[in-house]
Design a protein around this motif. Structure first.
Motif, PDB file in Angstrom:
ATOM      1  N   ASP A 118      32.591  37.032  43.778  1.00  0.00           N
ATOM      2  CA  ASP A 118      33.646  37.496  44.688  1.00  0.00           C
ATOM      3  C   ASP A 118      34.790  37.704  43.747  1.00  0.00           C
ATOM      4  O   ASP A 118      35.177  36.502  43.061  1.00  0.00           O
ATOM      5  N   PRO A 119      35.399  38.830  43.545  1.00  0.00           N
ATOM      6  CA  PRO A 119      36.598  39.156  42.755  1.00  0.00           C
ATOM      7  C   PRO A 119      37.689  38.107  42.976  1.00  0.00           C
ATOM      8  O   PRO A 119      38.499  37.628  42.039  1.00  0.00           O
ATOM      9  N   LYS A 120      38.218  37.820  44.388  1.00  0.00           N
ATOM     10  CA  LYS A 120      39.075  36.795  44.661  1.00  0.00           C
ATOM     11  C   LYS A 120      38.803  35.436  44.093  1.00  0.00           C
ATOM     12  O   LYS A 120      39.743  34.801  43.504  1.00  0.00           O
ATOM     13  N   GLU A 121      37.583  35.109  44.100  1.00  0.00           N
ATOM     14  CA  GLU A 121      37.368  33.772  43.452  1.00  0.00           C
ATOM     15  C   GLU A 121      37.338  33.633  42.100  1.00  0.00           C
ATOM     16  O   GLU A 121      37.700  32.654  41.551  1.00  0.00           O
ATOM     17  N   VAL A 122      36.957  34.553  41.456  1.00  0.00           N
ATOM     18  CA  VAL A 122      36.973  34.763  39.950  1.00  0.00           C
ATOM     19  C   VAL A 122      38.591  34.624  39.546  1.00  0.00           C
ATOM     20  O   VAL A 122      38.973  33.708  38.643  1.00  0.00           O
ATOM     21  N   ARG A 123      39.427  35.386  40.276  1.00  0.00           N
ATOM     22  CA  ARG A 123      40.843  35.308  39.726  1.00  0.00           C
ATOM     23  C   ARG A 123      41.437  33.933  40.155  1.00  0.00           C
ATOM     24  O   ARG A 123      42.118  33.256  39.337  1.00  0.00           O
ATOM     25  N   ARG A 124      41.005  33.379  41.214  1.00  0.00           N
ATOM     26  CA  ARG A 124      41.405  31.886  41.680  1.00  0.00           C
ATOM     27  C   ARG A 124      41.147  30.981  40.548  1.00  0.00           C
ATOM     28  O   ARG A 124      41.831  30.090  40.504  1.00  0.00           O
ATOM     29  N   ARG A 125      39.894  31.121  40.260  1.00  0.00           N
ATOM     30  CA  ARG A 125      39.406  30.129  39.109  1.00  0.00           C
ATOM     31  C   ARG A 125      40.105  30.175  37.643  1.00  0.00           C
ATOM     32  O   ARG A 125      40.433  29.152  37.245  1.00  0.00           O
ATOM     33  N   ARG A 126      40.305  31.446  37.322  1.00  0.00           N
ATOM     34  CA  ARG A 126      40.912  31.772  35.979  1.00  0.00           C
ATOM     35  C   ARG A 126      42.333  31.426  36.164  1.00  0.00           C
ATOM     36  O   ARG A 126      42.973  30.660  35.439  1.00  0.00           O
ATOM     37  N   ALA A 127      42.940  31.296  37.472  1.00  0.00           N
ATOM     38  CA  ALA A 127      44.544  30.962  37.488  1.00  0.00           C
ATOM     39  C   ALA A 127      44.374  29.269  37.357  1.00  0.00           C
ATOM     40  O   ALA A 127      45.312  28.725  36.850  1.00  0.00           O
ATOM     41  N   GLU A 128      43.417  28.694  37.841  1.00  0.00           N
ATOM     42  CA  GLU A 128      43.379  27.348  37.923  1.00  0.00           C
ATOM     43  C   GLU A 128      43.238  26.818  36.381  1.00  0.00           C
ATOM     44  O   GLU A 128      43.761  25.655  36.303  1.00  0.00           O
ATOM     45  N   GLU A 129      42.499  27.571  35.800  1.00  0.00           N
ATOM     46  CA  GLU A 129      42.266  27.336  34.316  1.00  0.00           C
ATOM     47  C   GLU A 129      43.181  27.423  33.486  1.00  0.00           C
ATOM     48  O   GLU A 129      43.431  27.282  32.389  1.00  0.00           O
ATOM     49  N   GLY A 130      44.414  28.386  33.784  1.00  0.00           N
ATOM     50  CA  GLY A 130      45.461  28.868  33.101  1.00  0.00           C
ATOM     51  C   GLY A 130      45.241  30.037  32.396  1.00  0.00           C
ATOM     52  O   GLY A 130      46.124  30.268  31.480  1.00  0.00           O
ATOM     53  N   LYS A 131      44.048  30.607  32.636  1.00  0.00           N
ATOM     54  CA  LYS A 131      43.819  31.843  31.698  1.00  0.00           C
ATOM     55  C   LYS A 131      44.339  32.979  32.488  1.00  0.00           C
ATOM     56  O   LYS A 131      44.449  33.201  33.538  1.00  0.00           O
ATOM     57  N   MET A 169      44.638  37.235  32.957  1.00  0.00           N
ATOM     58  CA  MET A 169      43.726  38.459  32.612  1.00  0.00           C
ATOM     59  C   MET A 169      44.645  39.594  32.309  1.00  0.00           C
ATOM     60  O   MET A 169      45.559  39.719  33.082  1.00  0.00           O
ATOM     61  N   LYS A 170      44.091  40.578  31.483  1.00  0.00           N
ATOM     62  CA  LYS A 170      44.834  41.727  31.303  1.00  0.00           C
ATOM     63  C   LYS A 170      44.458  42.807  32.355  1.00  0.00           C
ATOM     64  O   LYS A 170      43.469  42.539  32.993  1.00  0.00           O
ATOM     65  N   LYS A 171      44.853  44.003  32.361  1.00  0.00           N
ATOM     66  CA  LYS A 171      44.672  44.671  33.571  1.00  0.00           C
ATOM     67  C   LYS A 171      43.445  45.369  33.147  1.00  0.00           C
ATOM     68  O   LYS A 171      42.965  45.666  32.028  1.00  0.00           O
ATOM     69  N   GLY A 172      42.211  45.397  34.088  1.00  0.00           N
ATOM     70  CA  GLY A 172      41.092  45.824  33.828  1.00  0.00           C
ATOM     71  C   GLY A 172      39.946  44.743  34.093  1.00  0.00           C
ATOM     72  O   GLY A 172      38.988  44.709  33.900  1.00  0.00           O
ATOM     73  N   GLY A 173      40.373  43.327  33.762  1.00  0.00           N
ATOM     74  CA  GLY A 173      39.732  42.251  33.946  1.00  0.00           C
ATOM     75  C   GLY A 173      39.085  41.802  32.640  1.00  0.00           C
ATOM     76  O   GLY A 173      38.233  40.788  32.470  1.00  0.00           O
ATOM     77  N   GLY A 174      39.446  42.581  31.413  1.00  0.00           N
ATOM     78  CA  GLY A 174      38.770  42.224  30.184  1.00  0.00           C
ATOM     79  C   GLY A 174      39.484  40.901  29.634  1.00  0.00           C
ATOM     80  O   GLY A 174      40.381  40.571  30.160  1.00  0.00           O
ATOM     81  N   PRO A 175      38.925  40.599  28.380  1.00  0.00           N
ATOM     82  CA  PRO A 175      39.767  39.396  27.663  1.00  0.00           C
ATOM     83  C   PRO A 175      41.130  40.037  27.151  1.00  0.00           C
ATOM     84  O   PRO A 175      41.622  40.995  27.181  1.00  0.00           O
ATOM     85  N   LYS A 176      41.981  38.928  27.328  1.00  0.00           N
ATOM     86  CA  LYS A 176      43.682  39.057  26.863  1.00  0.00           C
ATOM     87  C   LYS A 176      43.660  39.387  25.658  1.00  0.00           C
ATOM     88  O   LYS A 176      43.215  38.854  24.572  1.00  0.00           O
ATOM     89  N   ALA A 177      44.333  40.728  25.567  1.00  0.00           N
ATOM     90  CA  ALA A 177      44.675  41.198  24.136  1.00  0.00           C
ATOM     91  C   ALA A 177      45.686  40.016  23.564  1.00  0.00           C
ATOM     92  O   ALA A 177      46.390  39.587  23.733  1.00  0.00           O
TER      93      ALA A 177
END
Length: 105
Positions: A80-93, A95-103
């Motif tokens: 679920d894209p919403k769940e993935v974003r929530r987890r990343r926000a909790e971890e302090g990571k 995301m760049k636009k497009g969902g790839g690794p941060k440049a």
């Protein structure tokens, strides 16, 4: 008669597109059945696993098609894209636009 296409991406790299001519008043489910994709890909289960769309907008199997429509059979989401974003926000990571690794800056 109307001309339609039915598409299914079995994998992110492989997509099947079938062009058909159907009777006026045919539904999305009629197009999927006539396409032969259900025989080629037995994992497709309309309604319970896979959803349908017409040009990127969700559609019901009973929706009547128009000439030139493209019926798309969607694979289920792996996450679920919403769940993935929530987890990343909790971890302090970030995301760049497009969902790839941060440049790197």
């Amino acid at each position: 008669m109307i001309a339609v296409e039915v598409s299914y991406a079995a994998t992110p790299q492989a997509q099947q597109v079938v062009s058909l001519h159907l009777e006026l008043g045919s539904t999305a489910e009629d197009a999927v059945s006539a396409s032969g994709l259900l025989r080629m890909f037995p994992e497709i289960s309309l309604g319970s696993v896979n959803q349908l769309g017409v040009f990127g907008k969700l559609a019901r199997p009973e929706d009547v098609l128009h000439d030139g429509d493209r019926v798309e059979i969607y694979r289920p989401l792996l996450a679920d894209p919403k769940e993935v974003r929530r987890r990343r926000a909790e971890e302090g990571k970030a995301m760049k636009k497009g969902g790839g690794p941060k440049a790197a800056a």
